[in-house]
Each structure stands twice: as structure tokens, then as C-alpha cells.
Design a protein around this motif. Structure first.
Motif, mmCIF file in Angstrom:
data_model
loop_
_atom_site.group_PDB
_atom_site.id
_atom_site.type_symbol
_atom_site.label_atom_id
_atom_site.label_comp_id
_atom_site.label_asym_id
_atom_site.label_seq_id
_atom_site.Cartn_x
_atom_site.Cartn_y
_atom_site.Cartn_z
ATOM 1 N N ALA A 33 0.835 -1.214 0.000
ATOM 2 C CA ALA A 33 0.000 0.000 0.000
ATOM 3 C C ALA A 33 0.867 1.260 0.000
ATOM 4 O O ALA A 33 0.574 2.230 -0.704
ATOM 5 C CB ALA A 33 -0.943 0.004 1.199
ATOM 6 N N THR A 34 1.941 1.230 0.770
ATOM 7 C CA THR A 34 2.864 2.373 0.779
ATOM 8 C C THR A 34 3.524 2.527 -0.585
ATOM 9 O O THR A 34 3.625 3.631 -1.119
ATOM 10 C CB THR A 34 3.939 2.195 1.868
ATOM 11 O OG1 THR A 34 3.291 2.005 3.125
ATOM 12 C CG2 THR A 34 4.856 3.408 1.937
ATOM 13 N N GLY A 82 4.379 7.896 7.585
ATOM 14 C CA GLY A 82 3.343 7.412 8.487
ATOM 15 C C GLY A 82 2.751 6.092 8.024
ATOM 16 O O GLY A 82 2.484 5.199 8.836
ATOM 17 N N MET A 83 2.571 5.939 6.724
ATOM 18 C CA MET A 83 2.045 4.678 6.198
ATOM 19 C C MET A 83 3.019 3.531 6.445
ATOM 20 O O MET A 83 2.606 2.396 6.676
ATOM 21 C CB MET A 83 1.748 4.810 4.707
ATOM 22 C CG MET A 83 0.579 5.716 4.405
ATOM 23 S SD MET A 83 0.233 5.785 2.659
ATOM 24 C CE MET A 83 -0.417 4.147 2.394
ATOM 25 N N MET A 84 4.307 3.829 6.400
ATOM 26 C CA MET A 84 5.304 2.794 6.680
ATOM 27 C C MET A 84 5.295 2.404 8.158
ATOM 28 O O MET A 84 5.631 1.277 8.512
ATOM 29 C CB MET A 84 6.688 3.281 6.256
ATOM 30 C CG MET A 84 6.832 3.427 4.759
ATOM 31 S SD MET A 84 8.389 4.145 4.281
ATOM 32 C CE MET A 84 9.477 2.775 4.596
ATOM 33 N N MET A 85 4.910 3.333 9.010
ATOM 34 C CA MET A 85 4.902 3.079 10.449
ATOM 35 C C MET A 85 3.882 2.018 10.848
ATOM 36 O O MET A 85 3.966 1.469 11.948
ATOM 37 C CB MET A 85 4.620 4.368 11.222
ATOM 38 C CG MET A 85 5.745 5.340 11.222
ATOM 39 S SD MET A 85 5.252 6.803 12.183
ATOM 40 C CE MET A 85 6.698 7.812 11.988
ATOM 41 N N VAL A 86 2.937 1.723 9.976
ATOM 42 C CA VAL A 86 1.944 0.690 10.270
ATOM 43 C C VAL A 86 2.641 -0.624 10.618
ATOM 44 O O VAL A 86 2.206 -1.357 11.497
ATOM 45 C CB VAL A 86 0.990 0.493 9.067
ATOM 46 C CG1 VAL A 86 0.123 -0.737 9.245
ATOM 47 C CG2 VAL A 86 0.143 1.729 8.860
ATOM 48 N N GLU A 96 -0.293 8.190 14.111
ATOM 49 C CA GLU A 96 -1.442 9.064 13.822
ATOM 50 C C GLU A 96 -0.996 10.478 13.466
ATOM 51 O O GLU A 96 -1.567 11.107 12.573
ATOM 52 C CB GLU A 96 -2.403 9.104 15.012
ATOM 53 C CG GLU A 96 -3.148 7.825 15.252
ATOM 54 C CD GLU A 96 -4.173 7.511 14.179
ATOM 55 O OE1 GLU A 96 -4.560 8.408 13.400
ATOM 56 O OE2 GLU A 96 -4.579 6.340 14.106
ATOM 57 N N LEU A 97 -0.001 10.983 14.158
ATOM 58 C CA LEU A 97 0.517 12.322 13.880
ATOM 59 C C LEU A 97 1.032 12.422 12.445
ATOM 60 O O LEU A 97 0.698 13.362 11.720
ATOM 61 C CB LEU A 97 1.624 12.681 14.873
ATOM 62 C CG LEU A 97 2.293 14.035 14.669
ATOM 63 C CD1 LEU A 97 1.316 15.156 14.999
ATOM 64 C CD2 LEU A 97 3.541 14.135 15.538
#
Length: 122
Positions: A33-34, A82-86, A96-97
């Protein structure tokens, strides 16, 4: 302004290709997705905005266009990170930030683009 957008889109093209190769050779396909967002929002959308601003130069030189450029190009890296942090072990508030902050900046940038195009493209 169009050339700036196109040049940045090429940076995202290199990133998406390198990221795809990383995913392939490490067989870590959970990042798909990223990877897709880097390609579609980073490379394709950024390049398309550059093409539009290259054709409609009067719209590209407005304050709206400049604000859109900075919002988009500051927000998008935060959204993508942030998407990678999933899939990383980070506190939820940090995830979220990055996702919310970057996503809101990109969304506001798209709104500025919408207004700018309808106001200055004839």
C-alpha cells in the motif's frame, strides 16, 4: 512552477522503483500500500500537476499555487512515512501524527489546486 513539480515527481519515481526492488528482493510484500501511494501520489499525481502548471502558466504563478506546492511537498513525505509506520513498532500517537498531519496537508493542497485551477484556468 510546472518544472519544479515535474522534477520532484522524478524523485518519487526513483524512490518507488527502489522501494519496489527492496520489497522484491527481501520478499517483504506487506509494504504494497505504501509502495502504491509513493507511485500514484508521489510520482503520477505530482507529475500530472506539473504538466497542468506547464500548460497553464498563469495558474502556476499564483500565491495559491505556491501555497499548494509547499503544503503538498511538506505533507506527502509525512504521510508516506506514516504509512510505513503501520508495520514498525512505533507508538500509535506518532503513527497518527504522521498519517493525519501529512494527509491533511496533502488534502488541503488538493483543495488549493482545485480552487486555483477553477479560478485561473480559462
Amino acid at each position: 512552477m510546472g518544472a519544479k513539480w515535474i522534477k520532484i515527481s522524478i524523485v518519487y519515481l526513483v524512490i518507488v522503483l527502489a522501494f519496489g526492488l527492496f520489497m522484491h528482493y527481501t520478499i517483504q510484500l506487506q509494504w504494497k500500500a505504501t509502495h502504491a501511494h509513493i507511485g500514484v501520489i508521489g510520482w503520477l499525481t505530482t507529475g500530472f500537476i506539473g504538466l497542468i502548471y506547464s500548460i497553464y502558466r498563469q495558474a502556476a504563478e499564483t500565491r495559491l499555487a505556491k501555497a499548494q506546492f509547499w503544503l503538498y511537498n511538506l505533507g506527502l513525505p509525512f504521510l508516506l512515512i506514516g504509512m510505513m509506520m503501520v508495520y514498525l513498532d512505533v507508538p500509535r500517537w506518532l503513527f497518527e501524527l504522521f498519517v493525519s498531519g501529512g494527509g491533511i496537508a496533502v488534502a488541503l493542497s488538493a483543495l488549493l489546486f482545485f480552487v486555483n485551477i477553477f479560478k485561473y484556468v480559462r
